[in-house]
Every structure is written in structure tokens, then in C-alpha cells.
Design a protein around this motif. Structure first.
Motif: not given
Length: 621
Positions: A96-97, A103-104, A221-224
Motif C-alpha cells: 500500500r502506497f 492510501c492512494f 506500507y510505503l509512506h511517500c
């Protein structure tokens, strides 16, 4: 899992020839990481004598890779170790980005066409220990831990390797072939002076693995985060991984100090001073590819052949694909079934796909953590298209972007490499080293995508399953047991016909070739028809199509017979009346020793018949 049909996997080869100072083997594998261990298991099942050399005293016991895909699980299945591995996996592990707390995109592939969930979390040290333990099944496979390769030389007959243990006790290994699976800093590759081209990302990341998961939420989770992007990944057995971007001026020594570590963790956990750390390490993302995977009697696999950024978790999986592709080919050459020209197809088939996976990983990194303001704007604009173009969002959410292996050269009966021309293709090639260029390039790599059609045009061959992995549904055996398809046919060549005998009209030459290969013949039927035996001749196996997946697969194609390789890739497809022709063509692709020798003999005979006899020459004089 053992095959349901008799596969005659071993070939009765002698045990390893060893004495105090010398070891004789068919194959020497340098490196006891997952790739070397998997190749050892594949060759061990085929009765090939193997020695594995590893410089470390034990198999690495700290977490490294965390993502396992369906293709890799299928390879574990093929060596009979998947049941031991499954308790250490989390199936359907979504990625999840998030951007600004929302979350997009959530990558949630739910397909299982290859018999397993497409994304899985796992604990690599436990998987590697399972592979290492699997070697104990074979008297003809030996692992030398704590041994360093000092040098190796190759000649026309084999390779001589000099190794030494920690006390400088020396051994000589003499093997017909050597596989360098010794990592990104491969001694084998460097000794061969094989170019290892690519790039290194300018930014670094610190990886932190902890026990007693302080967050507990599932998935990855990939937190930008614009200030400091980070990753939070749930793993089996209460382990969690955090990855934080290292900012300019920071060092591993500074970041590892308790107060700085607590500052990093304070943004993601409630009590950073109560985190149970396993390991901390700073690493750099590299994207590199060897110019060839074979130099005479030496082959490269895994990180020794290619390194890719971690963003799609494909480094481990790509190495397992190497092992699956190389293992059966090397076994055929060692056992004298095929000439060594077969090994040239290893580079043909694997290098192009490794390049695509590197490309994919770079694109994911560009989306998650762009290194410039322009890159961030591109990323944010791209994200906004998800709400405007649902088809683009599905393309990413369902993981359709993942380049599936498709072999257009090598051991496949295809019409040749697809043409890649056109103005847009050339423009994308020029833009390939920029973040937008890599993104567009990724979307254009698949002909099924809109951009792909513009770049490449419509190509009927794009729809063919030849060169792609065959599906793995559940099937019923004649004894009533239900198993996965691969367990029904075993690790061998197979000719599978839908609803009809694939051996009808088979020529003696084609039957001899298939028997020499150890291949089997299979009739796939609708499950209710399985009990009817009158249409199943002796020597042909029948399986029942439990849920109609095989019928649906064949229904989309004009041909009803498929030729499968031991790695479950489709070597060719044809109608029932053309099976013999395709078997003979496949024999040529495999460089079968007996077939090649017969053709050479026939050619010599024709040439000799064309020459005048000694008597006619004398008479003419």
C-alpha cells in the motif's frame, strides 16, 4: 510433494568422489545463498553430483528479502519443500502506497493462476535453512561451509577450483561446470571480468528489523513522506521491518546511536525506547546487469548476474527464477542428454527478463521516493490520474505491470522476437534513464496496455502462451486424489492434450525423442469424464479438470496440445496432428546429443556419397 506419476527423477549416478584433498563433482556451486541452495536441490533431485562452497561458517540467520511471489513458491513446490516453507509465509501480502496520510494505491493481486498467491511475505533465513536441510536428502550433494575460493581455472573438460577453510587447509575441486551464485560482489564474475553495468541510486536507506511487532497492522506500507520516505512491513512470526531514507550528511554510525534511532522510530511507534531490535543496516540501491550469464564452463546466477532495487521485492524471486531455468538444462548437459549449446539459452531467456524486473524496481522507486522536486511533481500528477482514469489504477492495483517471463528465444517454438519500432518507441528509449521515461517504458513493455499497443502495434504472437508459464490448477488423479497440476506430472517434460490422446499418430522418431527425454503424455478431461478409460491408451496419464480452468485456458486458443518444459514453461503448442513435427523441432532447440550426432552422421554419409570413389578416380585416370 512427490510427483503422483513415476518420474524416474534420479539417474543412478555415483556418490561424490572425495578424498582428503580432492573432490570430484559434476557441478560446483559457489555461494550457499538461496540461489545456490535451490540449484543444489534441483540438481540433487536429478542425481547430479554437486559440491557447494560457501565462505561463511553458517547460513545467514538475519532477515534480508521479505517478499516471495507465486513463481518462487512454485519452484519450492518442484523440489518438494513448499510444505515446510508455508508456515513461514503470509499469503496475500498487499503493498500500500500512502501520500499525505492517505492510501492512494493498494496493490492487491488476487489471482492464483500458478497455484499460489501472487504476493507473500516470508522470513528468508527460515526459507534458506529449509533449502539447506533439503540437501541432506542427497548423498551425492555436499556443502562446504567456511571455505573460500582462492582461484579457479577452466579448460575444455572442466573447471579446477582451489579452496581453503579458516585454518588454511586446502582442497581442490574438479567439476565439469561451475555456477557463480556468490552475490553482488561475485568473486566468480570479477575473475571472469564480465561487465556488470548499471547505476547506483544516490540516496541510501537504513533497514531496521524488530521482533514483537510494535504496530501489528498487516501488509506492507510505503509512506511517500516528502521529509523522509519510509517503509513499514509486517512479516511472519511477529517480525516487522522499517526502512527510512538516509538524508544527506547522515551516516550509518550516527543513525545507529540509540538517541537517533529513537528519533527515527518516534514517528511510527508509540514507545521507541521499548523496541526489540534484531538488526540495523544502511544499504544502497543498485541496478546492475551482467553482460552475459555464461562464460564457457562457468555460469552466473542470482545477484552475481543481476542486482535490482528492493521496491518490488524481486531480487530473491529473480534469483529463484534463474535457478529454475538453469537447473534442468544443466542436469541434461551433465547427464549427456544434451550438448552444452543448451546452456546458451540460459542467458537468452533469463537476461532479458532480469532487465525488465530491474526496470520495474526502478520505476517503483521513482514513484515512492523521487530524488528531485520535478520527480515529486511527476509522481503526484501520476497519482492524481488514478481518480480520473480507473483503468490506469487497476493496471497498478492488480499488479498487471509486473513483467511476466516470456521467452521469445531459446527453448521455445515461437516465430521470433517481437519487432520494437516506431517513433514513440525511439522516443521512450531516449527518455529511458529519466523517471518519466522509465514509467512510460514500463507501461509500454506490455503489448496488452494502451501505450504498449501504440509503441509496438498489434502483434498476434503477443497472445500466444508459447514462452510463458503454464497455469497450475487443481486436478483429479485416476485414483481420485486431488493435487496441484505440477504434482501430477512431476519435474519432467510433458505433452498435454485437451480431451484427446496426444499420442495418436505419433511417429516412432517423435516417440523415441520424448522417451529419451523422460517425458510423459497427459490427457486433460472434464472431471466427470475421468472414470471413462476407453479413450486413455497405455502409457498415457489422465487428469480431471476440477474447476474448468484447463478447459478455459485451452478454449482461448486455436491449438489443443501443449508441450511443457520441466520448469513448466510452454515450449510449444500445436494441433493433435502436428505433435510429431513439434517434438522433432523441440529436439533441435534442446541440442539433444543423440539427435545432433545422428544428423552429423547423416551429413557425413551424404557428403561421402557425393564424393567419387577411389576406383572411379583410378579408372578415370
Amino acid at each position: 510433494m512427490s510427483p503422483a506419476f513415476d518420474t524416474a527423477a534420479g539417474n543412478g549416478r555415483a556418490h561424490l568422489n572425495t578424498d582428503t584433498d580432492t573432490i570430484c563433482a559434476d557441478v560446483a556451486i559457489i555461494g550457499a545463498g538461496p540461489v545456490g541452495l535451490m540449484i543444489g536441490n534441483i540438481l540433487g533431485l536429478q542425481g547430479v553430483r554437486v559440491v557447494i562452497v560457501e565462505k561463511l561458517d553458517q547460513i545467514i540467520d538475519y532477515p534480508r528479502a521479505i517478499g516471495l511471489d507465486d513463481e518462487a513458491l512454485r519452484v519450492f513446490q518442484s523440489v518438494g519443500l513448499v510444505d515446510e516453507l508455508l508456515p513461514h509465509t503470509t499469503p496475500n501480502h498487499w503493498m500500500r502506497f500512502t501520500l499525505k496520510g492517505k492510501c492512494f494505491a493498494s496493490i492487491e493481486p488476487r489471482t492464483d493462476e500458478f497455484g499460489w498467491p501472487r504476493r507473500n511475505a516470508f522470513i528468508q533465513p527460515l526459507a534458506d535453512q529449509i533449502l539447506y536441510g533439503g540437501l541432506k536428502r542427497f548423498d551425492h550433494v555436499q556443502a562446504l561451509l567456511g571455505h573460500t575460493v582462492a582461484s579457479f581455472t577452466q579448460d575444455s573438460e572442466g573447471v579446477t577450483i582451489e579452496v581453503a577453510d579458516s585454518t588454511d587447509n586446502k582442497k581442490t575441486i574438479r567439476a565439469a561446470w561451475i555456477v557463480g551464485a556468490d552475490g553482488g560482489n561475485s568473486f566468480v564474475r570479477r575473475t571472469l571480468d564480465v561487465p556488470f553495468e548499471g547505476r547506483t541510486k544516490p540516496n541510501q536507506w537504513i533497514v531496521i528489523d524488530v521482533r514483537n511487532d510494535p504496530i501489528g497492522s498487516p501488509h506492507i506500507y510505503l509512506h511517500c513522506d516528502a521529509k523522509r520516505p519510509y517503509v513499514s512491513a509486517a512479516l511472519p512470526h511477529g517480525i516487522r521491518r522499517f526502512e527510512f531514507m538516509v538524508m544527506p550528511g547522515e551516516t550509518e554510525e550516527e543513525l545507529s546511536k540509540p538517541e537517533n534511532m529513537a528519533a527515527l522510530m518516534r514517528n511510527v511507534v508509540a514507545e521507541p525506547d521499548k523496541v526489540d531490535y534484531i538488526r540495523k543496516r544502511v544499504y544502497t540501491h543498485n541496478a546492475r546487469l551482467a553482460s552475459t550469464f555464461r562464460m564457457n564452463r562457468v555460469l552466473l546466477a542470482g545477484d552475481a548476474a543481476h542486482i535490482m532495487p528492493v521496491w518490488q521485492g524481486q531480487g530473491y524471486n529473480s534469483g529463484i527464477r534463474d535457478a529454475s531455468n538453469l537447473g534442468w538444462k544443466l542436469a541434461m548437459v551433465v547427464k549427456g542428454q544434451a550438448r552444452d549449446a543448451l546452456l546458451d539459452t540460459y542467458t537468452m531467456e533469463r537476461r532479458a527478463h532480469a532487465r525488465s524486473m530491474i526496470h520495474l524496481s526502478e520505476v517503483a522507486g521513482d514513484i515512492f521516493a523521487p530524488t528531485s522536486r520535478f520527480g515529486m511533481k511527476v509522481r503526484d500528477t501520476f497519482v492524481r490520474t488514478f481518480n480520473v482514469l480507473p483503468s490506469v489504477k487497476r493496471y497498478f492495483v492488480e499488479m498487471r505491470f509486473k513483467p511476466m517471463p516470456r521467452y521469445e528465444e531459446g527453448v521455445v517454438l515461437s516465430d521470433g522476437r517481437e519487432r520494437r519500432d516506431g517513433f514513440l518507441a525511439r522516443a521512450l528509449a531516449k527518455a529511458g534513464h529519466s523517471a518519466p521515461g522509465r514509467l512510460l517504458g514500463l507501461m509500454s513493455e506490455k503489448r496488452e496496455s494502451i501505450i504498449g499497443r501504440v509503441v509496438h502495434g498489434r502483434d498476434p504472437s503477443a497472445a500466444t502462451p508459447v514462452g510463458r508459464m503454464f497455469i497450475q490448477p487443481l486436478v483429479r488423479l485416476e485414483d481420485g486424489n486431488i493435487v496441484r497440476f505440477d504434482d501430477a506430472i512431476g519435474n519432467r517434460f510433458a505433452i498435454v492434450g485437451w480431451g484427446a490422446d496426444p499420442t495418436f499418430g505419433l511417429t516412432p522418431e517423435a516417440r523415441h525423442i520424448w522417451t529419451t527425454l523422460g517425458g510423459c503424455f497427459v490427457i486433460a478431461k472434464p472431471d466427470p469424464q475421468l472414470k471413462f478409460r476407453d479413450d486413455v491408451p497405455e502409457g498415457v496419464n489422465a487428469v480431471g479438470d476440477i474447476d474448468g480452468r484447463l478447459k478455459d485456458w485451452f478454449a482461448r486458443l486455436p491449438e489443443s496440445v501443449v508441450l511443457l518444459r520441466p520448469d513448466r514453461f510452454v515450449a510449444g503448442m500445436c494441433s493433435p496432428q502436428r505433435v510429431s513435427e513439434h517434438v522433432v523441432r523441440l529436439a533441435g532447440k534442446l541440442s539433444l546429443a543423440g539427435i545432433a550426432a545422428k544428423r552429423e552422421s547423416d551429413a557425413r554419409a551424404i557428403a561421402e556419397d557425393a564424393l567419387p570413389s577411389r576406383e572411379s578416380v583410378v579408372a578415370g585416370a
